[in-house]
Each structure stands twice: as structure tokens, then as C-alpha cells.
Design a protein around this motif. Structure first.
Motif, PDB file in Angstrom:
ATOM      1  N   PHE A 135      -3.606  14.839  12.666  1.00  0.00           N
ATOM      2  CA  PHE A 135      -4.586  15.927  12.583  1.00  0.00           C
ATOM      3  C   PHE A 135      -5.397  16.055  13.871  1.00  0.00           C
ATOM      4  O   PHE A 135      -5.787  17.167  14.252  1.00  0.00           O
ATOM      5  CB  PHE A 135      -5.487  15.739  11.364  1.00  0.00           C
ATOM      6  N   THR A 187      -9.226   1.512   1.775  1.00  0.00           N
ATOM      7  CA  THR A 187     -10.048   0.575   2.564  1.00  0.00           C
ATOM      8  C   THR A 187     -11.518   0.974   2.723  1.00  0.00           C
ATOM      9  O   THR A 187     -12.358   0.127   3.014  1.00  0.00           O
ATOM     10  CB  THR A 187      -9.471   0.431   3.979  1.00  0.00           C
ATOM     11  N   LEU A 195      -0.338   2.013   4.918  1.00  0.00           N
ATOM     12  CA  LEU A 195      -1.653   2.016   5.564  1.00  0.00           C
ATOM     13  C   LEU A 195      -1.531   2.445   7.028  1.00  0.00           C
ATOM     14  O   LEU A 195      -2.348   3.216   7.534  1.00  0.00           O
ATOM     15  CB  LEU A 195      -2.273   0.618   5.445  1.00  0.00           C
ATOM     16  N   LEU A 235      -4.828  21.423   1.747  1.00  0.00           N
ATOM     17  CA  LEU A 235      -5.086  21.580   0.309  1.00  0.00           C
ATOM     18  C   LEU A 235      -5.123  23.029  -0.144  1.00  0.00           C
ATOM     19  O   LEU A 235      -4.756  23.345  -1.269  1.00  0.00           O
ATOM     20  CB  LEU A 235      -6.410  20.890  -0.041  1.00  0.00           C
ATOM     21  N   LEU A 293     -19.978  14.232   3.646  1.00  0.00           N
ATOM     22  CA  LEU A 293     -19.157  13.030   3.825  1.00  0.00           C
ATOM     23  C   LEU A 293     -19.768  12.108   4.875  1.00  0.00           C
ATOM     24  O   LEU A 293     -20.229  12.578   5.920  1.00  0.00           O
ATOM     25  CB  LEU A 293     -17.747  13.409   4.282  1.00  0.00           C
ATOM     26  N   TRP A 299      -1.678   9.655  10.107  1.00  0.00           N
ATOM     27  CA  TRP A 299      -2.150  10.963   9.641  1.00  0.00           C
ATOM     28  C   TRP A 299      -3.390  11.371  10.437  1.00  0.00           C
ATOM     29  O   TRP A 299      -3.566  12.540  10.800  1.00  0.00           O
ATOM     30  CB  TRP A 299      -2.494  10.936   8.153  1.00  0.00           C
ATOM     31  N   PHE A 342       0.832  -1.209   0.000  1.00  0.00           N
ATOM     32  CA  PHE A 342       0.000   0.000   0.000  1.00  0.00           C
ATOM     33  C   PHE A 342       0.871   1.266   0.000  1.00  0.00           C
ATOM     34  O   PHE A 342       1.727   1.458   0.860  1.00  0.00           O
ATOM     35  CB  PHE A 342      -0.894  -0.008   1.237  1.00  0.00           C
ATOM     36  N   HIS A 358     -12.399   9.042  -2.993  1.00  0.00           N
ATOM     37  CA  HIS A 358     -10.986   8.736  -2.767  1.00  0.00           C
ATOM     38  C   HIS A 358     -10.255  10.014  -2.355  1.00  0.00           C
ATOM     39  O   HIS A 358     -10.625  11.133  -2.738  1.00  0.00           O
ATOM     40  CB  HIS A 358     -10.362   8.163  -4.035  1.00  0.00           C
ATOM     41  N   LEU A 417     -12.561   2.452   5.262  1.00  0.00           N
ATOM     42  CA  LEU A 417     -12.870   2.240   6.680  1.00  0.00           C
ATOM     43  C   LEU A 417     -13.136   3.565   7.388  1.00  0.00           C
ATOM     44  O   LEU A 417     -13.503   3.596   8.568  1.00  0.00           O
ATOM     45  CB  LEU A 417     -11.730   1.465   7.359  1.00  0.00           C
ATOM     46  N   SER A 418     -12.946   4.674   6.649  1.00  0.00           N
ATOM     47  CA  SER A 418     -13.052   5.991   7.298  1.00  0.00           C
ATOM     48  C   SER A 418     -14.384   6.254   8.005  1.00  0.00           C
ATOM     49  O   SER A 418     -14.374   6.748   9.131  1.00  0.00           O
ATOM     50  CB  SER A 418     -12.752   7.099   6.289  1.00  0.00           C
ATOM     51  N   ILE A 452      -9.877  15.914  10.987  1.00  0.00           N
ATOM     52  CA  ILE A 452      -9.304  15.450   9.724  1.00  0.00           C
ATOM     53  C   ILE A 452      -9.760  16.334   8.573  1.00  0.00           C
ATOM     54  O   ILE A 452      -8.982  16.696   7.698  1.00  0.00           O
ATOM     55  CB  ILE A 452      -9.683  13.982   9.460  1.00  0.00           C
ATOM     56  N   ASN A 453     -11.021  16.684   8.592  1.00  0.00           N
ATOM     57  CA  ASN A 453     -11.552  17.510   7.513  1.00  0.00           C
ATOM     58  C   ASN A 453     -10.894  18.886   7.519  1.00  0.00           C
ATOM     59  O   ASN A 453     -10.362  19.339   6.494  1.00  0.00           O
ATOM     60  CB  ASN A 453     -13.076  17.618   7.668  1.00  0.00           C
TER      61      ASN A 453
HETATM   62  C1  LIG Z   1     -10.110  18.132   1.666  1.00  0.00           C
HETATM   63  C2  LIG Z   1     -10.087  16.818   2.394  1.00  0.00           C
HETATM   64  C3  LIG Z   1     -11.009  16.556   3.389  1.00  0.00           C
HETATM   65  C4  LIG Z   1     -10.995  15.351   4.078  1.00  0.00           C
HETATM   66  N1  LIG Z   1     -11.936  15.119   5.052  1.00  0.00           N
HETATM   67  C5  LIG Z   1     -11.929  13.965   5.732  1.00  0.00           C
HETATM   68  C6  LIG Z   1     -12.886  13.703   6.735  1.00  0.00           C
HETATM   69  O1  LIG Z   1     -13.762  14.520   7.023  1.00  0.00           O
HETATM   70  N2  LIG Z   1     -12.840  12.523   7.385  1.00  0.00           N
HETATM   71  C7  LIG Z   1     -11.889  11.595   7.095  1.00  0.00           C
HETATM   72  O2  LIG Z   1     -11.883  10.528   7.709  1.00  0.00           O
HETATM   73  N3  LIG Z   1     -10.950  11.825   6.173  1.00  0.00           N
HETATM   74  C8  LIG Z   1     -10.940  12.972   5.482  1.00  0.00           C
HETATM   75  N4  LIG Z   1      -9.970  13.194   4.527  1.00  0.00           N
HETATM   76  C9  LIG Z   1      -8.805  12.302   4.460  1.00  0.00           C
HETATM   77  C10 LIG Z   1      -8.885  11.137   3.493  1.00  0.00           C
HETATM   78  O3  LIG Z   1      -9.250  11.587   2.227  1.00  0.00           O
HETATM   79  C11 LIG Z   1      -9.858  10.060   3.975  1.00  0.00           C
HETATM   80  O4  LIG Z   1      -9.589   9.697   5.304  1.00  0.00           O
HETATM   81  C12 LIG Z   1      -9.740   8.800   3.137  1.00  0.00           C
HETATM   82  O5  LIG Z   1      -9.946   9.096   1.788  1.00  0.00           O
HETATM   83  C13 LIG Z   1     -10.772   7.786   3.629  1.00  0.00           C
HETATM   84  O6  LIG Z   1     -10.748   6.646   2.847  1.00  0.00           O
HETATM   85  P1  LIG Z   1     -10.163   5.278   3.390  1.00  0.00           P
HETATM   86  O7  LIG Z   1     -10.771   4.937   4.689  1.00  0.00           O
HETATM   87  O8  LIG Z   1     -10.341   4.299   2.297  1.00  0.00           O
HETATM   88  O9  LIG Z   1      -8.642   5.635   3.584  1.00  0.00           O
HETATM   89  P2  LIG Z   1      -7.361   4.689   3.766  1.00  0.00           P
HETATM   90  O10 LIG Z   1      -6.339   5.149   2.815  1.00  0.00           O
HETATM   91  O11 LIG Z   1      -7.770   3.263   3.704  1.00  0.00           O
HETATM   92  O12 LIG Z   1      -6.823   5.062   5.205  1.00  0.00           O
HETATM   93  C14 LIG Z   1      -7.207   4.403   6.402  1.00  0.00           C
HETATM   94  C15 LIG Z   1      -7.643   5.426   7.422  1.00  0.00           C
HETATM   95  O13 LIG Z   1      -6.617   6.369   7.687  1.00  0.00           O
HETATM   96  C16 LIG Z   1      -7.180   7.641   7.926  1.00  0.00           C
HETATM   97  N5  LIG Z   1      -6.705   8.587   6.925  1.00  0.00           N
HETATM   98  C17 LIG Z   1      -6.445   8.332   5.636  1.00  0.00           C
HETATM   99  N6  LIG Z   1      -6.013   9.443   5.020  1.00  0.00           N
HETATM  100  C18 LIG Z   1      -6.011  10.418   5.930  1.00  0.00           C
HETATM  101  C19 LIG Z   1      -5.648  11.776   5.896  1.00  0.00           C
HETATM  102  N7  LIG Z   1      -5.200  12.390   4.782  1.00  0.00           N
HETATM  103  N8  LIG Z   1      -5.770  12.494   7.014  1.00  0.00           N
HETATM  104  C20 LIG Z   1      -6.210  11.903   8.153  1.00  0.00           C
HETATM  105  N9  LIG Z   1      -6.561  10.630   8.242  1.00  0.00           N
HETATM  106  C21 LIG Z   1      -6.452   9.882   7.143  1.00  0.00           C
HETATM  107  C22 LIG Z   1      -8.679   7.499   7.791  1.00  0.00           C
HETATM  108  O14 LIG Z   1      -9.234   7.320   9.070  1.00  0.00           O
HETATM  109  C23 LIG Z   1      -8.809   6.254   6.961  1.00  0.00           C
HETATM  110  O15 LIG Z   1     -10.021   5.574   7.157  1.00  0.00           O
HETATM  111  C24 LIG Z   1      -9.999  14.400   3.788  1.00  0.00           C
HETATM  112  C25 LIG Z   1      -9.081  14.664   2.784  1.00  0.00           C
HETATM  113  C26 LIG Z   1      -9.129  15.849   2.087  1.00  0.00           C
HETATM  114  C27 LIG Z   1      -8.110  16.101   1.024  1.00  0.00           C
END
Ligand SMILES: Cc1cc2nc3c(=O)[nH]c(=O)nc-3n(C[C@H](O)[C@H](O)[C@H](O)COP(=O)(O)OP(=O)(O)OC[C@H]3O[C@@H](n4cnc5c(N)ncnc54)[C@H](O)[C@@H]3O)c2cc1C
Length: 560
Positions: free
Chosen positions: A345, A298, A335, A449, A434, A341, A282, A403, A300-301, A441-442
Motif C-alpha cells: 500500500f 500483534t 505475518l 473494502l 485509529l 501488505w 499465523f 482487529h 504492533l501497528s 494503509i488506511n
Molecule cells: C478499512 C481499513 C482501514 C485500515 N487502516 C489502517 C491504518 O490506518 N493503519 C494501519 O496500520 N492499518 C490499517 N488497516 C490494516 C489492518 O487492519 C491493520 O494494520 C491491522 O489490523 C493492525 O493490527 P496488527 O498490528 O495486530 O496487525 P498484524 O496482523 O499483526 O500485522 C502486522 C503489521 O502488518 C501491517 N499490516 C497488517 N495488515 C495490513 C493491511 N491489511 N494492510 C497494510 N498493512 C497491514 C501492519 O503494519 C501491522 O502492524 C486497515 C484495514 C482496513 C480494512
DNA sequence: CTCCACGTTGATTGG
DNA sequence: ACCAATCAACGTGGA
């Protein structure tokens, strides 16, 4: 009062430095005895305590130290969730189905999570007690009515939750109710991390990484949960409502394919980790944001957001996979790095005043963003005329999930890339739509960004045309979320305004009629944005409080 | 104080 | 398909 450490009786797990909303207020750091003179007598014949387990996030039985504690030596545990109409009442004037603050996908996700929680509690001989109202008034009433001895809830660092919990804690203490509020939403307690860093909030990922050790292990689920009594003393509890019960009817739009709940969360966790090669290879930046049948990450968010899944369990299971393999990727791209991350945040959000605003936010570049409702509405409604951007925004509205790189693309477009609109406006749209919307995180990612904090290479701008195209040259993602373009030849799919009229006619999609023309010209807009960013940055430089020595130097130069 | 390496995720061009 | 070089170039933070 809150314990600062807590041994889980009956387990070998030791949860370090549990909680404490209370640490922010008076008496920080002073260890306090637990003996409280209870005005509420313990249950009949010293049967055991009556505890109220207040669910907010943390909608799970696994790795739930607050729940575990509520069960210890209890004759009755009252598992409560309070549905607050402030967040849930339908708003017919909103731009898409939902309340003023929450889109219908997240409301559905919450209700499904509550239903699943209720089912899991019932398997343990208990049930979920759902009430309507404002928790700040409802919870104290319940403490009185049910003669509660101990109130348990998960520690929550969001400002909204901090205020709410401080109020309730004050009242609980007044009533002689013990309060237990452990950390289980994050791997680390932001308070500890900041303390470790000498009181400074770490503002780079690398600095943050150096402060993290091994996170605490998850605690086990309670074996049995003492049920609430039959007689609820005239308190009106309701079954977990359906969307229709809350007033959401005639929802015919395609909706989020991700159902809420702990059961689904654990299933999805298993599914995500079963392919060990995928886990070990990953690398976040390499993911394909246009993959939507099988997303590249994933998803899983939303489960982490609502606490249907414990991040500690996720982390533990992840490390187990790593340990079974020779090689695996590392933070920040791995991952595990993604989970960190999230922690980063949470820590930055906790330690930074006005983290969710530009004004008064010490880490946020002050930039003269535009307050342009026309541009904002076009962006929000998927009407910018750039199919890649619009498809992503439609995915956000219909699914409540995009994504990470799609979030990058649209956030960049709204702010520093093309429209130069306030990042806070975009944050609000994300926050509403969302299913994983998360305060820390948001906001953290919008700061990133918009190049307002954490990230400063503002000349790196995503193209609203070529960025999507390089992942999905056939435009399948665009065609799925923008069916109006489904017959547009792929050659024009990312720039349909360049298609000859005959082609548009044949595709049943006249640009300017069926689908909008581009609302801004990216080739011009991105240059203007860059220029404005440059000016804003230089003004931030000169307005940054000059150090004494640099002031001296300037003066000396002046004298010379 | 200055210097310089570094930063999860850019676009374009040329091999 | 994939990689590297090039472009233009930011602030932060450790040395
Ligand atoms: C403008 C913007 C707003 C966002 N708002 C949110 C939000 O409100 N809530 C949210 O959970 N994520 C947010 N994200 C971060 C990220 O895009 C998502 O967490 C991620 O896409 C969720 O998909 P996943 O669970 O498949 O991620 P995976 O890649 O599978 O990651 C696993 C977990 O890691 C955490 N994670 C992953 N990327 C980030 C990141 N950049 N920052 C912090 N934690 C992260 C999440 O909890 C996620 O479920 C945002 C990103 C951007 C650019």
C-alpha cells in the motif's frame, strides 16, 4: 541534496538506495557531489558539525539511519520534535475527544512515544528538544539560530510530508545546510519498486511480491549521541507535554490499553515472537476479530505507524523465527505477508495520483456514493442498531484499534454493504480515531473494502449479524463495548430488536429507547447496494477509455 | 484479440 | 468442530 547511497560508518551494514524525497523533483537520478559551500561555519576550532535530527515518525533510537548520520563527527546533535497545533489543538465541537484531525488516543500515544524517546536519548547523554509550531517555519528558524550544518530526517512518502519536506529542503539548501533523508519507515523504497517494474506501479499483491527481494538489514543504534549545547540561543523548548498541558481535561472514558514508545514497542515485539508456533501458524484471515483481551494479531501497528518499531527489525526478527522452524505460513496470509501488505500500500499510494480520493484517482471505480450525514453519524457513533457493528465502532473510539476483520465489517457496512456512503467519509473517521492511522494503509484498505480498487467481488458482503456471531456466539465482545446490552440474553445479542418486550425489559434495554433499532434493514440494503454496485461497475466499464482496436471493432460492427 | 485462472479474510447448507 | 459444495459472480492479467 540527498545521498543516494550511504555506508554506515563504523558498521558492516550497508543501506541500499537510501532516499530521496529529492528524486521526485528536478535532477532525478543524477549523482551529486556533497560538497556544499556552507554559509554556516563548522563548530569552534573544527570541532565537528552541528546537526539537527528532526524526528517526525521514526520515534526510536534503533535502526535509525538519520540519527546515526547526525551523530557522525558531530560536536552537537539537536534532537527536535515540533508539535503542530494544527493537529493537536482541542476541538470541543468534535464528535469525540481530540483535535479536529486526531483523536485523543493517538495524541496520548504520541506524547508517550515522545516521553520514551526523551528518556532513551537521556540514557545516551542527550535529550529531546520539543517545540510548538508549524514545522515548515520552525525548522528553518532553528537551522539559522543554531547554525546547523546538517539536517537529518527520515524519508516520508506521504503527500503531506512530501510537500512539507520539499519546502524545508529548499530552504535548507539555500542556507547551505546539507540534508540527509534516508529510507527507514518502509522495507523498500517505493521509488525503487516502481522503477523495477518499468515505471508502472504494481497494483496486485502478487505482482508486487515479484518485485521484492531481501529488504535491507536494520542499522545499529548510535553508541553515543553528542548532546545539544546548554545555550540554545533563546530558542524556547518545552518538556514533553502531558495531555492536560495541551488542553485535554476531564477524560473519563475508557482509553486505549496500548501505550506509546520505543521501549513498549520492543517489548511487544519480543512478546509477539516468543511463541514461535503462533508465529509460524499465523494466517491472517483465520483470526478472531472479537478477541479483545488477547487480540488475534500483534497490535504492533501503532508502533510501526509512529516508527517506535522499525519494520526492518520486525522483518529480520520474523525471518529468524522462520529459520528456526521447519514449516511456516507464507504471504499473503503470514505475518511476513502482513508487513508486505504494508509495503504494497505504501507503493500503491506513492505511485497513484489522488490515491486518497475517488475523483481523479485512476485506479478508483467511480461510484455514486451517498452523502448522508445521518447514516454517517450513526455509523461513527456506534448507533446503527447492529450490535456487532456498533461494538466495533466503540472499540475504535475507546481503544483506537480494531482487529483487521472488524475494520472489514464496519467499512463494508458503511459503503458497499449497507449504507452506500462515501468511503472517504469513513476513511476520515478512521484516520482521526485509529492510533495506527496511516495514510497509505488506511486509504488503500478503504479502496479495497469499498470495492473501489484492488478488490472487486462486491457481491461478497459481510453480514452485520452473523459475521460477529460466528466468532463470539456469547456476545462477550458486544457486551464489553456496549454495556447497555450486557444483560441481553445471548440468543438476542446480535439482533436485540427481535427480543420480546418482556425480555428487553428484564435486560434493562428497551430497543428504540436505550439502544437504537437497526438504521437500515440489512436484508434489503445489501441487495440494493449490490444492484447499485453492478450499475456503477458497468458504467465504469463503458466509460473506461476504449482502446483504438475496440473502438474500431465497434465501428466495424456498426457498419456491418 | 480471446480465454481462463486467480484473487489474504462471504453466506448458507449439508455432511 | 470442521470441512466441502454451492451460490452468484467481479476485474485483472498472463497465456
Ligand atoms: C478499512 C481499513 C482501514 C485500515 N487502516 C489502517 C491504518 O490506518 N493503519 C494501519 O496500520 N492499518 C490499517 N488497516 C490494516 C489492518 O487492519 C491493520 O494494520 C491491522 O489490523 C493492525 O493490527 P496488527 O498490528 O495486530 O496487525 P498484524 O496482523 O499483526 O500485522 C502486522 C503489521 O502488518 C501491517 N499490516 C497488517 N495488515 C495490513 C493491511 N491489511 N494492510 C497494510 N498493512 C497491514 C501492519 O503494519 C501491522 O502492524 C486497515 C484495514 C482496513 C480494512
Amino acid at each position: 541534496m540527498v545521498a543516494e547511497s550511504f555506508r554506515c560508518v563504523g558498521h558492516s551494514f550497508f543501506v541500499k538506495s537510501l532516499p530521496s524525497a529529492a528524486l521526485r523533483t528536478a535532477n532525478c537520478g543524477r549523482r551529486r557531489s556533497f560538497s556544499v559551500s556552507c554559509s554556516n561555519e563548522k563548530g569552534n576550532n573544527n570541532m565537528g558539525k552541528r546537526s539537527l535530527m528532526w524526528f517526525r515518525k521514526g520515534l526510536r533510537l534503533h535502526d535509525n539511519p538519520a540519527l546515526l548520520r547526525s551523530c557522525e563527527g558531530a560536536s552537537h546533535v539537536y534532537p527536535v520534535f515540533v508539535l503542530d497545533p494544527w493537529f493537536l489543538a482541542p476541538d470541543p465541537t468534535a464528535p469525540s475527544p481530540g483535535s479536529k484531525l486526531v483523536g485523543v488516543n493517538r495524541i496520548r500515544f504520541l506524547l508517550q512515544s515522545l516521553e520514551d524517546l526523551d528518556e532513551n536519548l537521556r540514557k545516551h547523554g542527550s535529550r529531546l528538544l520539543v517545540l510548538h509550531g508549524n514545522p515548515t517555519t520552525v525548522i528553518p528558524e532553528l537551522l539559522m539560530k543554531w547554525q546547523i550544518n546538517e539536517l537529518c530526517f527520515e524519508f516520508d512518502t506521504e503527500p503531506y510530508a512530501q510537500d512539507r519536506d520539499a519546502d524545508i529542503k529548499k530552504l535548507a539548501t539555500k542556507y547551505g545546510v546539507e540534508v540527509f533523508s534516508p529510507v527507514s519507515h518502509t522495507l523498500f523504497n517505493p521509488i525503487d519498486t516502481i522503477r523495477k517494474n518499468g515505471g508502472q506501479t504494481p497494483l496486485t499483491y502478487q505482482a508486487f511480491l515479484k518485485l521484492t527481494g531481501k529488504p535491507p538489514l536494520p542499522v545499529t543504534a548510535p553508541l553515543q549521541i553528542p548532546s545539544p549545547p546548554e545555550d540554545l540561543n533563546d530558542v524556547h523548548v518545552v518538556p514533553v507535554p502531558k495531555l492536560e498541558d495541551l488542553g485535554y481535561v476531564n477524560l473519563d472514558e475508557e482509553f486505549s490499553p496500548h501505550p506509546g514508545g520505543e521501549t513498549e514497542a520492543l517489548r511487544r515485539l519480543d512478546k509477539s515472537l516468543v511463541n514461535q508456533k503462533w508465529v509460524c501458524d499465523f494466517e491472517k484471515p483465520k483470526g478472531n476479530p472479537t478477541a479483545f483481551i488477547e487480540p488475534a494479531t500483534t497490535v504492533l501497528s501503532p508502533y510501526l505507524k509512529f516508527g517506535c518499531l522499525s519494520c526492518r527489525l520486525f522483518h529480520q526478527r520474523l525471518l529468524a523465527v522462520y529459520s528456526q522452524n521447519k514449516k511456516h505460513s507464507s504471504p499473503p496470509v503470514s505475518l511476513e505477508g502482513q508487513l508486505l501488505w504494508r509495503e504494497f500500500f505504501y507503493t500503491a499510494g506513492y505511485g497513484t495520483p489522488n490515491f486518497d480520493r475517488m475523483l481523479g484517482n485512476p485506479i478508483c471505480k467511480q461510484i455514486p456514493w451517498k452523502d448522508d450525514d445521518r447514516l454517517l453519524a450513526a455509523w461513527r457513533d456506534g448507533q446503527t442498531g447492529y450490535p456487532w457493528i456498533d461494538a466495533a465502532m466503540v472499540q475504535l473510539r475507546k481503544w483506537g484499534w480494531m482487529h483487521h476483520l472488524a475494520r472489514h465489517a464496519v467499512a463494508c457496512f458503511l459503503t458497499r454493504g449497507d449504507m452506500f456512503v462515501y468511503w472517504e467519509k469513513g476513511r476520515d473517521v478512521f484516520d482521526r480515531l485509529l492510533i495506527d492511522s496511516d495514510w497509505a494503509i488506511n486509504n488503500g484498505n478503504w479502496l479495497w473494502l469499498s470495492a473501489s480498487a484492488f478488490f472487486h467481488q462486491y457481491h461478497r458482503i459481510y453480514s452485520p449479524v452473523t459475521f460477529g456471531k460466528k466468532y463470539d456466539p456469547d456476545g462477550l465482545y458486544v457486551k464489553h463495548f456496549l454495556p447497555v446490552l450486557k444483560d441481553m440474553p445471548k440468543y438476542y445479542i446480535y439482533e436485540p430488536w427481535t427480543a420480546p418486550l418482556a425480555v428487553q425489559k428484564k435486560a434493562n434495554c428497551i430497543i428504540g429507547v436505550d439502544y437504537p433499532r437497526p438504521i437500515v434493514d440489512h436484508s434489503i440494503a445489501n441487495k440494493e447496494c449490490r444492484e447499485k454496485m453492478g450499475i456503477a461497475y458497468s458504467q465504469n466499464r463503458s466509460q473506461a477509455a476504449p482502446s483504438v482496436s475496440s473502438t474500431m471493432r465497434k465501428r466495424r460492427r456498426g457498419v456491418d
